[in-house]
Design a protein around this motif. Sequence first.
Motif, PDB file in Angstrom:
ATOM      1  N   GLY A 175     -19.834 108.226 -35.149  1.00  0.00           N
ATOM      2  CA  GLY A 175     -18.625 109.029 -35.315  1.00  0.00           C
ATOM      3  C   GLY A 175     -17.587 108.232 -36.086  1.00  0.00           C
ATOM      4  N   VAL A 176     -16.705 108.950 -36.762  1.00  0.00           N
ATOM      5  CA  VAL A 176     -15.646 108.299 -37.534  1.00  0.00           C
ATOM      6  C   VAL A 176     -14.303 108.667 -36.897  1.00  0.00           C
ATOM      7  N   ILE A 177     -13.503 107.666 -36.620  1.00  0.00           N
ATOM      8  CA  ILE A 177     -12.191 107.910 -36.012  1.00  0.00           C
ATOM      9  C   ILE A 177     -11.276 108.582 -37.041  1.00  0.00           C
ATOM     10  N   HIS A 178     -10.676 109.683 -36.632  1.00  0.00           N
ATOM     11  CA  HIS A 178      -9.830 110.470 -37.529  1.00  0.00           C
ATOM     12  C   HIS A 178      -8.624 109.640 -37.983  1.00  0.00           C
ATOM     13  N   PRO A 179      -8.356 109.630 -39.277  1.00  0.00           N
ATOM     14  CA  PRO A 179      -7.305 108.729 -39.791  1.00  0.00           C
ATOM     15  C   PRO A 179      -5.890 109.060 -39.322  1.00  0.00           C
ATOM     16  N   TRP A 180      -5.658 110.259 -38.823  1.00  0.00           N
ATOM     17  CA  TRP A 180      -4.315 110.586 -38.328  1.00  0.00           C
ATOM     18  C   TRP A 180      -4.123 110.158 -36.879  1.00  0.00           C
ATOM     19  N   PHE A 181      -5.213 109.822 -36.196  1.00  0.00           N
ATOM     20  CA  PHE A 181      -5.123 109.656 -34.743  1.00  0.00           C
ATOM     21  C   PHE A 181      -5.637 108.319 -34.230  1.00  0.00           C
ATOM     22  N   PHE A 182      -5.779 107.325 -35.099  1.00  0.00           N
ATOM     23  CA  PHE A 182      -6.374 106.073 -34.608  1.00  0.00           C
ATOM     24  C   PHE A 182      -5.358 105.188 -33.888  1.00  0.00           C
ATOM     25  N   ASP A 183      -4.081 105.447 -34.163  1.00  0.00           N
ATOM     26  CA  ASP A 183      -3.064 104.574 -33.572  1.00  0.00           C
ATOM     27  C   ASP A 183      -2.045 105.356 -32.750  1.00  0.00           C
ATOM     28  N   VAL A 184      -2.502 106.456 -32.156  1.00  0.00           N
ATOM     29  CA  VAL A 184      -1.595 107.264 -31.326  1.00  0.00           C
ATOM     30  C   VAL A 184      -2.188 107.451 -29.932  1.00  0.00           C
ATOM     31  N   PRO A 185      -1.337 107.724 -28.930  1.00  0.00           N
ATOM     32  CA  PRO A 185      -1.869 107.928 -27.577  1.00  0.00           C
ATOM     33  C   PRO A 185      -2.646 109.242 -27.457  1.00  0.00           C
ATOM     34  N   ARG A 186      -3.476 109.325 -26.432  1.00  0.00           N
ATOM     35  CA  ARG A 186      -4.410 110.439 -26.272  1.00  0.00           C
ATOM     36  C   ARG A 186      -3.727 111.810 -26.237  1.00  0.00           C
ATOM     37  N   PHE A 187      -2.526 111.874 -25.645  1.00  0.00           N
ATOM     38  CA  PHE A 187      -1.921 113.206 -25.504  1.00  0.00           C
ATOM     39  C   PHE A 187      -1.580 113.838 -26.864  1.00  0.00           C
ATOM     40  N   GLY A 204      -5.777 114.625 -20.291  1.00  0.00           N
ATOM     41  CA  GLY A 204      -5.982 113.316 -19.672  1.00  0.00           C
ATOM     42  C   GLY A 204      -7.394 112.777 -19.832  1.00  0.00           C
ATOM     43  N   VAL A 205      -8.243 113.491 -20.555  1.00  0.00           N
ATOM     44  CA  VAL A 205      -9.628 113.058 -20.769  1.00  0.00           C
ATOM     45  C   VAL A 205      -9.838 112.857 -22.270  1.00  0.00           C
ATOM     46  N   GLY A 206     -10.745 111.960 -22.631  1.00  0.00           N
ATOM     47  CA  GLY A 206     -11.079 111.759 -24.043  1.00  0.00           C
ATOM     48  C   GLY A 206     -10.928 110.306 -24.436  1.00  0.00           C
ATOM     49  N   ASP A 207     -11.780 109.885 -25.366  1.00  0.00           N
ATOM     50  CA  ASP A 207     -11.789 108.478 -25.783  1.00  0.00           C
ATOM     51  C   ASP A 207     -11.057 108.278 -27.103  1.00  0.00           C
ATOM     52  N   TYR A 208     -11.521 109.042 -28.102  1.00  0.00           N
ATOM     53  CA  TYR A 208     -10.995 108.929 -29.467  1.00  0.00           C
ATOM     54  C   TYR A 208     -10.905 110.343 -30.012  1.00  0.00           C
ATOM     55  N   TYR A 209     -10.186 110.499 -31.119  1.00  0.00           N
ATOM     56  CA  TYR A 209     -10.250 111.777 -31.819  1.00  0.00           C
ATOM     57  C   TYR A 209     -11.044 111.541 -33.104  1.00  0.00           C
ATOM     58  N   TYR A 210     -12.180 112.231 -33.193  1.00  0.00           N
ATOM     59  CA  TYR A 210     -13.110 112.021 -34.307  1.00  0.00           C
ATOM     60  C   TYR A 210     -12.916 113.081 -35.387  1.00  0.00           C
ATOM     61  N   THR A 211     -13.168 112.693 -36.624  1.00  0.00           N
ATOM     62  CA  THR A 211     -13.115 113.657 -37.726  1.00  0.00           C
ATOM     63  C   THR A 211     -14.465 114.356 -37.881  1.00  0.00           C
ATOM     64  N   ALA A 212     -14.416 115.615 -38.318  1.00  0.00           N
ATOM     65  CA  ALA A 212     -15.661 116.323 -38.630  1.00  0.00           C
ATOM     66  C   ALA A 212     -16.017 116.149 -40.110  1.00  0.00           C
ATOM     67  N   ALA A 213     -15.181 115.414 -40.833  1.00  0.00           N
ATOM     68  CA  ALA A 213     -15.424 115.232 -42.271  1.00  0.00           C
ATOM     69  C   ALA A 213     -16.534 114.221 -42.546  1.00  0.00           C
TER      70      ALA A 213
END
Length: 298
Positions: A175-187, A204-213
């Motif tokens: 998976g690739v970490i989405h570039p808008w969300f790699f340095d922000v909190p989960r909420f 309150g659940v989730g590890d990373y936000y992944y891109t579908a690109a």
Amino acid sequence: SLSWLIYLGLASIWFGNHLTGNLGRTDVASVTPWLAPIVWEGTFDATLIDSIYKQQNITIATTVFALGKYTRFLKDFLESAEEHYFIGFRVHYYLFTDQPEAIPNVKLGQERYLTVKKIPSLNRWQDISMGRMDILEKLIENELAKEKVDYIFCLDVDTKFYGRWGVESLGHLVGVIHPWFFDVPRFIFTYEHRPESQAYIPAGVGDYYYTAAAFGGSLKDVHHLTKTCREQLNIDAANSIEAVWHEESHLNKYFLYNKPSKLLSPEYLWRDISMSVGQVKIIRFSHVAKNNAEVRPN
Ligand code: U5P
């Protein structure tokens, strides 16, 4: 004397690092809580990792969709891939389009292949984007499984390569970490939060936000991923609900319960080449700036 000891200490650290080729980053996390590597510049030795995979004679299938006006992105995508993407390895591009006549003639390197597949055009960009899961599932099932393909990556076409994307990216499920969300909190993550959708992720659940690109892995794992997302998308459609970020929401749900074995940092999908951020020392692959209203069908 003390200064001699300090000198010896510093020298041994310096030599130690150089002799062992010590790699690592202290400014970013380079491993997930489930011990999957997160690939950043400075965490791998490109020459060494190339030599390991060179012995394995691997083929990397790479899928890309270009429907409607998105065929205009193909030339830059393919030309830049031929400069930076798995150089020295066998790559087979599978290109899905509604206009085979609009495919540019790009000269491919040795052991680089391109297969064009005609598919029907669709009226909604959301349907084009989501429909990819179904088409990828069938491609793997009906075609790739019979061929000698080891890995597959599924990439957006409104993109361009600017730096090395190589075998350091390979794994069972990537998976690739989405570039808008790699340095922000989960909420802040834009997961689907409505329980009516199959893409639902509770607060309150989730590890990373992944891109579908960009996502990939072994044929088997990516088949399971695309099949599961396609099924979930179908259930949502039958219930007249569309997840907030379409197939990306379903992909994020999938990765929450099927953890990727390797994560790629946003170096592997940046926002726009003109924007830079401290931790991203090299932009390997990036979306290109586009006017959505002008380029999308609706
Ligand atoms: N896409 C098309 N044509 C469209 C809309 C989308 O081919 O009219 C495909 C492209 O491969 C694009 C991907 O990279 O879907 C995701 O769309 P977008 O979210 O980047 O616009």
